[in-house]
Enzyme design. Structure first.
Site, PDB file in Angstrom:
ATOM      1  N   ASP A 111       0.822  -1.215   0.000  1.00 55.51           N
ATOM      2  CA  ASP A 111       0.000   0.000   0.000  1.00 55.51           C
ATOM      3  C   ASP A 111       0.858   1.268   0.000  1.00 55.51           C
ATOM      4  O   ASP A 111       2.025   1.262   0.396  1.00 55.51           O
ATOM      5  CB  ASP A 111      -0.896   0.038   1.247  1.00 55.51           C
ATOM      6  CG  ASP A 111      -2.075  -0.910   1.141  1.00 55.51           C
ATOM      7  OD1 ASP A 111      -2.086  -1.729   0.205  1.00 55.51           O
ATOM      8  OD2 ASP A 111      -2.967  -0.834   2.001  1.00 55.51           O
ATOM      9  N   HIS A 271       3.766  -2.244   3.139  1.00 56.14           N
ATOM     10  CA  HIS A 271       3.736  -0.881   2.588  1.00 56.14           C
ATOM     11  C   HIS A 271       5.020  -0.604   1.808  1.00 56.14           C
ATOM     12  O   HIS A 271       6.116  -0.955   2.267  1.00 56.14           O
ATOM     13  CB  HIS A 271       3.592   0.156   3.697  1.00 56.14           C
ATOM     14  CG  HIS A 271       2.271   0.109   4.408  1.00 56.14           C
ATOM     15  ND1 HIS A 271       2.016  -0.775   5.431  1.00 56.14           N
ATOM     16  CD2 HIS A 271       1.128   0.833   4.226  1.00 56.14           C
ATOM     17  CE1 HIS A 271       0.783  -0.596   5.865  1.00 56.14           C
ATOM     18  NE2 HIS A 271       0.211   0.362   5.151  1.00 56.14           N
TER      19      HIS A 271
END
Length: 744
Positions: A111, A271
């Site tokens: 992400d 991430h």
């Protein structure tokens, strides 16, 4: 129906309460009965907060949305419900889970990218291990790192939508959600030529992780956001293995969290952007190798739903190709503008920082040097104080009186009335006709330069002190300036102008500007002998030198700047005298302020053009490489680009980069405040006006910007700019040694 009748019977018989079994499974309408709501409200069959789940896994979409049912009641003679008819059945919210889970399949998702530092490292690791992943990208980041988006797609990975600016979608409207998702979709299409049906809400959706039951208490607002994105054609990809890499202290923590959860999930959250992701990069190879060693196979989110990448990222329709081409063009321009803004912003920041450090160092050095200077007290040449006046009857007497109160006695005062149409000459004649030191000259109106020149021609003194007709000088000012001329190399001395009518916000802003400018910039440039302006409000000049240079000229509106530059280019020095205070009347109204500053700016441009050969000159390097470029850069060029820098700041705020943008501008204002505070401390005056500094730097800066633009345009067009004489209010307040004297 039964509860209504039971409640009515129990209430009428005096029952003190009732019990429900079991809470959470009751018809929500029973609470309307308990609260005594109208029967019309009970006729609506409400849904509870239960969302029913079908399927498996954490890839889901809203299958059906909640809708209420309707019913009609029939009542008997005693008010009990005797009959019930459903006209519409209620519909519960339903979530369909789409994963086709096979044993030992697992998905890597990333992400908050793309990030130029970490995404590329992650791609190299994935390529080395022959693993495909799914990247949920923020639209704003994708715009500025288009090459990385292309690389992700070309490497065979999936790209999902993670909104444009990463807001908490629960707190935004449906229209804003559409903008966030659609904008990111267009960015992905424009870069890759493909759409994406994969979506993940920022901050995830902790209510949507499947818990093995067919029903889950689900917040209606969260379900509605899922329903909104489902209606837009997306499936929501959540996660059930949270690495918490955004808060992990090291890679070991990340690896351990993933491995502990791997048996109970199939989608790993990592991430590749949004902060320091070094630990994630270090952990990724270990995660891949450990899971592969346990027999896991890495697939993409699409694979987990039994879909190929061509299905989750279909090619853009031919009918949309013209739109996509336009989007590509826009994206290229945005990327180019971003590069320009980036270079402009940080280039300006670097220049400002270097300038600040140099100016700060030189100003403090000058302060220490000035405190140690010693002068010959026997040096007492005749001084001629020249005051040029035009329609100054309201203020001229106080100016002459302040000169007569001077501690320096060997002086004469020459007031030149430049064709005044009011009672200026009459006023001074009546007030000073019996004073031997005062003399009055009258001439036709010809401008300040001509008036000052006439005064110099008639002057008997070797030193000329010129002051404006609205200025009040301190009693020591002339003595302090004159002593510098004992050095034959000194051609002029600048006094210290102060705003004497700090009465409103505008004059307070000017007060801050005057104090900061003198105590830092002028001190610094004095150390380099490149003070570019000896102000007309209070300045001292060597008469012989002024005559040799041909007096003040009228070919610019800044005759004092022009003469200062001519003196420097002739090889003489210009000194400053910090204690030679002069209190001037600053414009109190915006219109008057803009007139004054337009004249100053236009006059400065004229001087820069007139002395253009001094730029980069070897004869006077400090002037050519420091002072003149400083005037051009910080009075004109940088102010012209100020709106673009502010626009960049606003755009970054609007696109979610609040923390970084506010941090930069916050640091700017803090440093600016500290610099101004030092300037006020050097002046030994109250720093209370600095309370208005933040507003000054926002509003006042745009007033200066406006006059800078106006002056540049006027110069380019060849527009004639007049003197624009300001009307004096007479509101001058002079502070000396903690006492205050009000005049006017």
């Amino acid at each position: 129906m039964t509860f209504y009748n039971q409640w009515k019977a129990a209430s009428s018989s005096g029952a003190k309460g009732v019990a429900l079994w079991r809470l959470g499974t009751e018809d929500p309408s029973v609470w309307d009965v308990v609260k005594g709501h109208k029967v019309s409200e009970i006729q609506t069959v409400k849904n509870g907060e239960i969302a029913y789940n079908y399927g498996e896994g954490s890839i889901l979409h809203a299958k059906t949305e909640a809708s209420p049912g309707e019913r009609r009641f029939a009542f008997d003679s005693k008010g009990f419900i005797s009959g019930e008819e459903y006209t519409a059945m209620p519909q519960a919210p339903e979530i369909e889970r789409l994963s086709k889970i096979f044993n030992k399949e697992i998905v890597l998702t990333f992400d908050d990218g793309p990030d130029p530092k970490y995404t590329e490292k992650i791609l190299k690791i994935l390529k080395a291990h022959n693993v495909k992943a799914t990247f949920f990208m923020i639209g704003e980041n994708a715009v500025f790192h288009q090459d990385i988006v292309k690389q992700v797609y070309e490497d065979g990975h999936e790209i999902g939508n993670h909104t444009f600016s990463h807001p908490n979608t629960i707190n935004i409207s449906k229209n804003q959600l559409k903008y966030e998702v659609n904008a990111t979709e267009r960015v992905i299409q424009g870069i890759t030529g493909h759409s994406s049906i994969l979506y993940r809400p920022p901050y995830g959706d902790n209510q949507s992780t499947y818990n093995g039951y067919d029903e889950t208490v689900y917040d209606p607002a969260s379900f509605q956001k899922m329903a909104d994105t489902t209606n837009m054609g997306y499936i929501t990809v959540n996660y059930d293995i949270d690495s918490s890499d955004w808060k992990a202290k090291n890679s070991k923590e990340i690896v351990n969290r993933v491995m502990k959860q791997a048996e109970n999930g199939d989608i790993i959250l990592l991430h590749d952007g949004g902060g320091n992701r070094e630990a994630t990069v270090e952990a990724l190879p270990q995660i891949i190798e450990k899971l592969q060693a346990q027999g896991y196979t890495f697939v993409t989110a699409g694979n987990l739903t039994n879909k190929s990448r061509e299905s989750t990222m279909p090619a853009v329709l031919k009918a949309e190709n013209p739109i996509i081409q336009n989007i590509k063009l826009i994206l290229v321009n945005i990327a180019a503008l971003h590069t320009v803004f980036f270079v402009l912003f940080y280039g300006t920041l670097i220049v400002f920082t270097l300038r600040l450090l140099i100016v700060f160092y030189l100003a403090l050095k000058h302060k220490r040097k000035a405190d140690k200077l010693q002068f010959d007290a026997s040096y007492q040449p005749l001084v001629s104080v020249v005051v040029a006046a035009y329609n100054e009857e309201n203020v001229i007497n106080r100016t002459i009186k302040s000169v007569l109160k001077s501690s320096y006695q060997n002086l004469e005062i020459i007031m030149v009335d430049d064709g005044s149409t009011d009672g200026t000459s009459k006023t001074v004649t009546e007030a000073f006709k019996n004073n031997d030191k005062f003399g009055l000259l009258r001439k036709k109106n010809g401008g300040k330069a001509a008036a000052v020149n006439l005064g110099i021609q008639k002057a008997q003194g070797d030193i000329i002190v010129s002051i404006d007709a609205d200025t009040i000088i301190s009693s020591e000012a002339i003595s302090l300036m004159v002593r510098h001329f004992n050095d034959e190399k000194v051609g002029a001395v600048s006094g210290n102008i102060k705003v004497g009518n700090v009465r409103n916000l505008l004059t307070t802003w000017q007060h801050i500007e005057y104090v900061s400018g003198f105590n830092l910039e002028k001190r610094a440039f004095s150390m380099l002998n490149c003070v570019t302006v000896v102000p007309g409000a209070i300045g001292a000049w060597r008469k012989k030198l002024v005559q040799e240079l041909g007096y003040f000229t009228a070919d610019t509106l800044a005759e004092d700047t022009d003469m200062s530059l001519r003196i420097l280019r002739s090889g003489y020095k210009i000194s400053i005298e910090e204690k030679a205070s002069a209190y001037t009347e600053a414009p109190e109204k915006r219109k008057d302020f803009l007139k004054q500053r337009h004249r100053w700016n236009f006059g400065t441009l004229q001087c820069l053009w007139k002395h253009k050969r001094a730029f980069g000159g070897r004869k006077h390097k400090a002037l050519g490489f420091m002072a003149l470029p400083n005037m051009l850069l910080f009075q004109f060029i940088f102010p012209l680009f100020a709106p673009f820098l502010d626009l960049l700041f606003v755009l970054r705020l609007c696109t979610g980069d609040v923390k970084h943008s506010v941090l930069l501008y916050g640091c700017y204002f803090i440093v600016d405040f500290l610099v101004c505070l030092v300037a006020f401390r050097l002046e030994r005056i109250s720093s209370k006006p600095l309370i208005a500094l933040v507003i000054q730097r926002i509003v006042y800066r745009y007033l200066l910007l406006w006059v800078a633009w106006k002056a540049v345009l006027a110069a380019l067009k060849g527009t004639k700019v007049g003197w624009n004489k300001l009307k004096r209010s007479g509101n001058l307040q002079v502070t000396r040694d903690s006492s205050t004297e009000r005049t006017g």
